[in-house]
Design a protein around this motif. Structure first.
Motif, PDB file in Angstrom:
ATOM      1  N   PRO A  14     -18.458  -3.632   5.534  1.00 38.77           N
ATOM      2  CA  PRO A  14     -19.772  -3.836   4.922  1.00 38.77           C
ATOM      3  C   PRO A  14     -19.776  -3.221   3.510  1.00 38.77           C
ATOM      4  O   PRO A  14     -19.112  -2.214   3.256  1.00 38.77           O
ATOM      5  CB  PRO A  14     -20.724  -3.065   5.838  1.00 38.77           C
ATOM      6  N   ALA A  15     -20.512  -3.830   2.610  1.00 39.55           N
ATOM      7  CA  ALA A  15     -20.518  -3.393   1.210  1.00 39.55           C
ATOM      8  C   ALA A  15     -20.906  -1.921   1.051  1.00 39.55           C
ATOM      9  O   ALA A  15     -20.380  -1.229   0.181  1.00 39.55           O
ATOM     10  CB  ALA A  15     -21.455  -4.282   0.392  1.00 39.55           C
ATOM     11  N   TRP A  16     -21.791  -1.426   1.902  1.00 42.98           N
ATOM     12  CA  TRP A  16     -22.248  -0.050   1.735  1.00 42.98           C
ATOM     13  C   TRP A  16     -21.135   0.965   1.952  1.00 42.98           C
ATOM     14  O   TRP A  16     -21.201   2.088   1.441  1.00 42.98           O
ATOM     15  CB  TRP A  16     -23.436   0.261   2.660  1.00 42.98           C
ATOM     16  N   VAL A  17     -20.087   0.599   2.681  1.00 39.34           N
ATOM     17  CA  VAL A  17     -18.999   1.539   2.963  1.00 39.34           C
ATOM     18  C   VAL A  17     -18.275   1.929   1.678  1.00 39.34           C
ATOM     19  O   VAL A  17     -17.940   3.087   1.467  1.00 39.34           O
ATOM     20  CB  VAL A  17     -18.001   0.963   3.989  1.00 39.34           C
ATOM     21  N   SER A  18     -18.047   0.972   0.815  1.00 38.63           N
ATOM     22  CA  SER A  18     -17.295   1.261  -0.420  1.00 38.63           C
ATOM     23  C   SER A  18     -18.174   1.239  -1.662  1.00 38.63           C
ATOM     24  O   SER A  18     -17.679   1.128  -2.771  1.00 38.63           O
ATOM     25  CB  SER A  18     -16.141   0.275  -0.561  1.00 38.63           C
ATOM     26  N   ARG A  19     -19.472   1.360  -1.489  1.00 36.16           N
ATOM     27  CA  ARG A  19     -20.384   1.315  -2.635  1.00 36.16           C
ATOM     28  C   ARG A  19     -20.110   2.446  -3.630  1.00 36.16           C
ATOM     29  O   ARG A  19     -20.020   2.217  -4.829  1.00 36.16           O
ATOM     30  CB  ARG A  19     -21.832   1.374  -2.167  1.00 36.16           C
ATOM     31  N   PHE A  20     -19.964   3.678  -3.141  1.00 37.57           N
ATOM     32  CA  PHE A  20     -19.750   4.791  -4.076  1.00 37.57           C
ATOM     33  C   PHE A  20     -18.475   4.629  -4.895  1.00 37.57           C
ATOM     34  O   PHE A  20     -18.523   4.748  -6.124  1.00 37.57           O
ATOM     35  CB  PHE A  20     -19.756   6.147  -3.364  1.00 37.57           C
ATOM     36  N   PRO A  21     -17.320   4.352  -4.277  1.00 36.04           N
ATOM     37  CA  PRO A  21     -16.117   4.176  -5.106  1.00 36.04           C
ATOM     38  C   PRO A  21     -16.254   3.039  -6.118  1.00 36.04           C
ATOM     39  O   PRO A  21     -15.777   3.148  -7.242  1.00 36.04           O
ATOM     40  CB  PRO A  21     -15.010   3.867  -4.092  1.00 36.04           C
ATOM     41  N   LYS A  22     -16.934   1.945  -5.755  1.00 36.73           N
ATOM     42  CA  LYS A  22     -17.105   0.837  -6.693  1.00 36.73           C
ATOM     43  C   LYS A  22     -17.995   1.228  -7.866  1.00 36.73           C
ATOM     44  O   LYS A  22     -17.696   0.916  -9.011  1.00 36.73           O
ATOM     45  CB  LYS A  22     -17.684  -0.386  -5.974  1.00 36.73           C
TER      46      LYS A  22
ATOM     47  N   TRP B 175       0.835  -1.204   0.000  1.00 34.76           N
ATOM     48  CA  TRP B 175       0.000   0.000   0.000  1.00 34.76           C
ATOM     49  C   TRP B 175       0.867   1.251   0.000  1.00 34.76           C
ATOM     50  O   TRP B 175       0.890   2.017   0.947  1.00 34.76           O
ATOM     51  CB  TRP B 175      -0.948  -0.020   1.196  1.00 34.76           C
ATOM     52  N   GLN B 176       1.571   1.468  -1.091  1.00 37.81           N
ATOM     53  CA  GLN B 176       2.415   2.654  -1.257  1.00 37.81           C
ATOM     54  C   GLN B 176       1.553   3.835  -1.716  1.00 37.81           C
ATOM     55  O   GLN B 176       0.578   3.655  -2.447  1.00 37.81           O
ATOM     56  CB  GLN B 176       3.497   2.371  -2.304  1.00 37.81           C
ATOM     57  N   GLY B 177       1.924   5.008  -1.305  1.00 39.26           N
ATOM     58  CA  GLY B 177       1.195   6.209  -1.698  1.00 39.26           C
ATOM     59  C   GLY B 177       1.100   6.387  -3.200  1.00 39.26           C
ATOM     60  O   GLY B 177       0.095   6.869  -3.724  1.00 39.26           O
ATOM     61  N   SER B 178       2.121   5.970  -3.921  1.00 36.70           N
ATOM     62  CA  SER B 178       2.121   6.118  -5.380  1.00 36.70           C
ATOM     63  C   SER B 178       1.100   5.208  -6.055  1.00 36.70           C
ATOM     64  O   SER B 178       0.740   5.418  -7.209  1.00 36.70           O
ATOM     65  CB  SER B 178       3.518   5.832  -5.943  1.00 36.70           C
ATOM     66  N   ASP B 179       0.596   4.202  -5.336  1.00 37.47           N
ATOM     67  CA  ASP B 179      -0.411   3.288  -5.888  1.00 37.47           C
ATOM     68  C   ASP B 179      -1.838   3.748  -5.616  1.00 37.47           C
ATOM     69  O   ASP B 179      -2.792   3.113  -6.059  1.00 37.47           O
ATOM     70  CB  ASP B 179      -0.241   1.887  -5.277  1.00 37.47           C
ATOM     71  N   TYR B 180      -1.982   4.851  -4.881  1.00 35.91           N
ATOM     72  CA  TYR B 180      -3.312   5.332  -4.511  1.00 35.91           C
ATOM     73  C   TYR B 180      -4.120   5.704  -5.743  1.00 35.91           C
ATOM     74  O   TYR B 180      -3.628   6.326  -6.675  1.00 35.91           O
ATOM     75  CB  TYR B 180      -3.194   6.563  -3.600  1.00 35.91           C
ATOM     76  N   ASP B 181      -5.364   5.281  -5.762  1.00 34.56           N
ATOM     77  CA  ASP B 181      -6.299   5.644  -6.826  1.00 34.56           C
ATOM     78  C   ASP B 181      -7.621   5.979  -6.148  1.00 34.56           C
ATOM     79  O   ASP B 181      -8.150   5.161  -5.388  1.00 34.56           O
ATOM     80  CB  ASP B 181      -6.467   4.473  -7.807  1.00 34.56           C
ATOM     81  N   LEU B 182      -8.143   7.141  -6.399  1.00 32.29           N
ATOM     82  CA  LEU B 182      -9.338   7.630  -5.721  1.00 32.29           C
ATOM     83  C   LEU B 182     -10.510   6.654  -5.816  1.00 32.29           C
ATOM     84  O   LEU B 182     -11.271   6.497  -4.871  1.00 32.29           O
ATOM     85  CB  LEU B 182      -9.742   8.991  -6.297  1.00 32.29           C
TER      86      LEU B 182
ATOM     87  N   CYS C 259      -8.683   4.583   0.646  1.00 33.49           N
ATOM     88  CA  CYS C 259      -8.736   4.305   2.082  1.00 33.49           C
ATOM     89  C   CYS C 259      -9.738   3.210   2.409  1.00 33.49           C
ATOM     90  O   CYS C 259      -9.514   2.417   3.335  1.00 33.49           O
ATOM     91  CB  CYS C 259      -9.036   5.577   2.867  1.00 33.49           C
ATOM     92  N   CYS C 260     -10.833   3.129   1.670  1.00 36.56           N
ATOM     93  CA  CYS C 260     -11.808   2.061   1.905  1.00 36.56           C
ATOM     94  C   CYS C 260     -11.202   0.704   1.553  1.00 36.56           C
ATOM     95  O   CYS C 260     -11.415  -0.282   2.268  1.00 36.56           O
ATOM     96  CB  CYS C 260     -13.074   2.292   1.072  1.00 36.56           C
ATOM     97  N   SER C 261     -10.457   0.647   0.464  1.00 36.85           N
ATOM     98  CA  SER C 261      -9.793  -0.595   0.059  1.00 36.85           C
ATOM     99  C   SER C 261      -8.814  -1.041   1.133  1.00 36.85           C
ATOM    100  O   SER C 261      -8.755  -2.224   1.490  1.00 36.85           O
ATOM    101  CB  SER C 261      -9.018  -0.402  -1.254  1.00 36.85           C
ATOM    102  N   PHE C 262      -8.018  -0.095   1.626  1.00 31.74           N
ATOM    103  CA  PHE C 262      -7.045  -0.411   2.673  1.00 31.74           C
ATOM    104  C   PHE C 262      -7.748  -0.876   3.946  1.00 31.74           C
ATOM    105  O   PHE C 262      -7.366  -1.893   4.548  1.00 31.74           O
ATOM    106  CB  PHE C 262      -6.155   0.796   2.980  1.00 31.74           C
ATOM    107  N   ALA C 263      -8.776  -0.164   4.366  1.00 29.46           N
ATOM    108  CA  ALA C 263      -9.496  -0.526   5.583  1.00 29.46           C
ATOM    109  C   ALA C 263     -10.125  -1.914   5.452  1.00 29.46           C
ATOM    110  O   ALA C 263     -10.149  -2.690   6.420  1.00 29.46           O
ATOM    111  CB  ALA C 263     -10.564   0.518   5.893  1.00 29.46           C
TER     112      ALA C 263
END
Length: 100
Positions: free
Chosen positions: A55-63, A26-33, A38-42
């Protein structure tokens, strides 16, 4: 905040998990909004600590935004050098014809 459970890991084990295992992936250079955020990492961290992801609802918007972005990229690819190209989705390339 959201209660995700209780881990059996000690404070030192959590520190080592983050610093020795997750920090490499999880390097900063690999971050993609939309795709690696942060949801992916969490989600990964929670799976490692308590055996369950977010829970699925936490990352629903980014997906949803990521899926929409991929579909949009297939339809229209903008080149900021002044040209416009399109996929084979039935769209004409008006910018290319105008330059010809």
């Amino acid at each position: 905040s959201l209660f995700m459970g209780i881990t059996r890991c000690s404070e030192l084990e959590v520190k080592n998990l983050i610093e020795q295992e997750l920090a490499q992936d999880w390097q900063g250079s690999d971050y993609d909004l939309l795709r690696r955020n942060c949801c992916s990492f969490a989600d990964v961290l929670c799976r490692k600590l308590v055996g369950e992801g977010l829970p699925a609802w936490v990352s629903r918007f980014p997906k949803v935004a990521s899926a929409a972005s991929r579909q949009f990229d297939k339809v229209l690819d903008l080149d900021f050098g002044g040209s416009v190209s399109t996929s084979s989705a039935g769209f004409s390339d008006a910018a290319s014809r105008a330059d010809s």
